[in-house]
Motif scaffolding. Structure first.
Motif, PDB file in Angstrom:
ATOM      1  N   LEU A 218      47.667  51.895  38.985  1.00  0.00           N
ATOM      2  CA  LEU A 218      46.970  52.060  37.711  1.00  0.00           C
ATOM      3  C   LEU A 218      45.466  52.074  37.911  1.00  0.00           C
ATOM      4  CD1 LEU A 218      46.880  51.973  34.562  1.00  0.00           C
ATOM      5  CD2 LEU A 218      46.782  49.511  34.776  1.00  0.00           C
TER       6      LEU A 218
ATOM      7  N   GLU B  41      44.511  46.087  46.700  1.00  0.00           N
ATOM      8  CA  GLU B  41      45.774  45.356  46.712  1.00  0.00           C
ATOM      9  C   GLU B  41      46.966  46.263  46.546  1.00  0.00           C
ATOM     10  OE1 GLU B  41      45.294  42.350  43.672  1.00  0.00           O
ATOM     11  OE2 GLU B  41      45.264  40.871  45.253  1.00  0.00           O
TER      12      GLU B  41
ATOM     13  N   ALA C  93      41.882  48.438  30.384  1.00  0.00           N
ATOM     14  CA  ALA C  93      42.048  48.950  31.746  1.00  0.00           C
ATOM     15  C   ALA C  93      42.531  47.877  32.697  1.00  0.00           C
ATOM     16  CB  ALA C  93      40.732  49.520  32.241  1.00  0.00           C
ATOM     17  N   GLY C  94      42.397  46.615  32.326  1.00  0.00           N
ATOM     18  CA  GLY C  94      42.869  45.560  33.209  1.00  0.00           C
ATOM     19  C   GLY C  94      41.902  45.220  34.305  1.00  0.00           C
TER      20      GLY C  94
ATOM     21  N   ILE D 128      49.905  44.624  33.357  1.00  0.00           N
ATOM     22  CA  ILE D 128      48.594  44.122  33.753  1.00  0.00           C
ATOM     23  C   ILE D 128      48.281  42.814  33.062  1.00  0.00           C
ATOM     24  CG2 ILE D 128      47.615  46.325  34.348  1.00  0.00           C
ATOM     25  CD1 ILE D 128      46.384  46.431  31.622  1.00  0.00           C
ATOM     26  N   CYS D 129      47.166  42.274  33.423  1.00  0.00           N
ATOM     27  CA  CYS D 129      46.809  40.865  33.245  1.00  0.00           C
ATOM     28  C   CYS D 129      47.257  40.103  32.006  1.00  0.00           C
ATOM     29  CB  CYS D 129      45.309  40.675  33.423  1.00  0.00           C
ATOM     30  SG  CYS D 129      44.933  39.595  34.793  1.00  0.00           S
ATOM     31  N   PRO D 130      46.905  40.412  30.794  1.00  0.00           N
ATOM     32  CA  PRO D 130      47.285  39.430  29.784  1.00  0.00           C
ATOM     33  C   PRO D 130      48.773  39.402  29.517  1.00  0.00           C
ATOM     34  CG  PRO D 130      46.077  41.226  28.780  1.00  0.00           C
ATOM     35  CD  PRO D 130      46.240  41.572  30.185  1.00  0.00           C
TER      36      PRO D 130
ATOM     37  N   PHE E  83      47.574  48.465  43.569  1.00  0.00           N
ATOM     38  CA  PHE E  83      47.987  48.873  42.233  1.00  0.00           C
ATOM     39  C   PHE E  83      47.582  50.313  41.977  1.00  0.00           C
ATOM     40  CE2 PHE E  83      49.553  44.980  40.668  1.00  0.00           C
ATOM     41  CZ  PHE E  83      48.796  43.980  41.233  1.00  0.00           C
TER      42      PHE E  83
ATOM     43  N   ASP F 111      54.353  41.275  39.501  1.00  0.00           N
ATOM     44  CA  ASP F 111      53.780  41.673  40.780  1.00  0.00           C
ATOM     45  C   ASP F 111      52.259  41.656  40.716  1.00  0.00           C
ATOM     46  OD1 ASP F 111      53.764  45.311  40.666  1.00  0.00           O
ATOM     47  OD2 ASP F 111      53.388  43.821  39.128  1.00  0.00           O
ATOM     48  N   HIS F 112      51.724  40.981  39.713  1.00  0.00           N
ATOM     49  CA  HIS F 112      50.277  40.952  39.512  1.00  0.00           C
ATOM     50  C   HIS F 112      49.752  39.595  39.940  1.00  0.00           C
ATOM     51  CE1 HIS F 112      46.895  42.844  37.193  1.00  0.00           C
ATOM     52  NE2 HIS F 112      46.400  41.679  37.571  1.00  0.00           N
TER      53      HIS F 112
ATOM     54  N   ARG G 169      41.715  45.723  43.062  1.00  0.00           N
ATOM     55  CA  ARG G 169      43.138  45.955  42.861  1.00  0.00           C
ATOM     56  C   ARG G 169      43.597  47.245  43.496  1.00  0.00           C
ATOM     57  NH1 ARG G 169      41.777  43.589  37.839  1.00  0.00           N
ATOM     58  NH2 ARG G 169      42.169  41.395  38.151  1.00  0.00           N
TER      59      ARG G 169
END
Lengths: 224, 74
Positions: free
Chosen positions: A154, A150, A137-138, B12-14, A152, B38-39, A147
């Motif tokens: 998702l 911010e 899910a991040g 997303i992150c990784p 996002f 953009d992360h 987030r």
């Protein structure tokens, strides 16, 4: 050459500011704060604390998932070390609060202690599922909320998933208590060692963990 | 001085860090890899990883909320 000047143009054109939205949000926050104070509610303090935590988390780019995921992915332990530092600070703070409550308000103290649950297989299975979930899910709950703020999209979908999961888990409480909840002993350190010594033990444990993570980080660095 | 651009927008992150590592292993010393993302989480991720492994890295904010992180292999 043309591409370079096009890029610099992009920089100067798209300087959309969000100052108006920021001021409106600030105004609404202050209004909510005043409303909560007027109703003599404890929520006013929670409101300020929540907003401050959110602000600090976003500005310092704190990420709980990055703490656990990056150790395995790239061998970077800096986020987890930051969390351990925050645990050290909150252990000391919480210890002071618990000591004060135990001395002055024994009913509240017993209420707080009821929140300590025993460890069992359910903890391990739950942690495993949660770990898979946050990497895909991040973000965990605080990261998701951060987030969404911010911008996002998702994370809005992740939030829907979180809400569904929490509602599902609160309905089937009887089934969970019978099969999944653990029946092992509840160990609360201050009952065995006294408050001050328990804090000391926990701080030593966290400190050792911190040193180990530092060593692990450097070892990964040299090997690369 | 070769420049390779990686487009990691909306990932997303990784993912930006992993793509950057894969590209960095392919290029030679002195080349540059530019990651468009953009992360905000990835910036600290990539900069710290680059510093730990001895590469030079810096980032630019292209427009509101979009960053370009440049890594020069050393």
């Amino acid at each position: 050459m043309i591409e370079a000047s096009k890029k610099r143009e992009k920089k100067s054109n798209k300087k959309a500011t969000q100052i108006l939205i920021g001021l409106i949000t600030l105004f609404i926050s202050v209004m909510i704060f005043i409303y909560l104070i007027k109703n003599n509610s404890n929520y006013s303090v929670l409101w300020i604390v929540g907003l401050s935590i959110g602000f600090v988390l976003v500005r310092s780019r704190f990420c709980f998932t990055s703490a656990i995921r990056d150790i395995i992915l790239v061998g970077n332990t800096s986020m987890l070390r930051a969390i351990i530092i925050s645990l050290i600070i909150s252990t000391i703070g919480m210890g002071i609060i618990m000591n004060y409550t135990k001395i002055n308000d024994i009913n509240s103290y017993n209420e707080i202690i009821k929140f300590i649950s025993p460890i069992g297989i359910n903890t391990i299975v739950g942690a495993f599922l949660f770990g898979i979930g946050i990497v895909i899910a991040g973000g965990c709950v605080s990261g998701t909320l951060m987030r969404i703020g911010e911008g996002f999209v998702l994370q809005l979908i992740v939030l829907i998933g979180i809400i569904i999961g929490v509602i599902l888990s609160s309905f089937n409480n009887d089934i969970f208590k019978e099969f999944i909840d653990s029946t092992s002993m509840i160990i609360y350190l201050p009952d065995y060692f006294g408050m001050i010594f328990s804090i000391f033990i926990q701080l030593i444990g966290l400190f050792i963990l911190y040193k180990f993570l530092l060593y692990y980080d450097n070892k990964k660095n040299i090997m690369k | 001085m070769k420049e390779i651009r990686i487009d990691c927008m909306y990932e997303i992150c990784p993912v930006p860090l992993l793509k950057a590592i894969k590209e960095l292993n392919r290029i030679d010393v002195g080349d540059k890899v530019i990651v468009e993302t953009d992360h905000s989480c990835s910036i600290t991720n990539i900069l710290e990883w680059a510093k730990k492994n001895g590469h030079k890295a810096y980032y630019d904010e292209m427009c509101e909320g979009e960053w370009e992180i440049s890594i020069i292999k050393d």
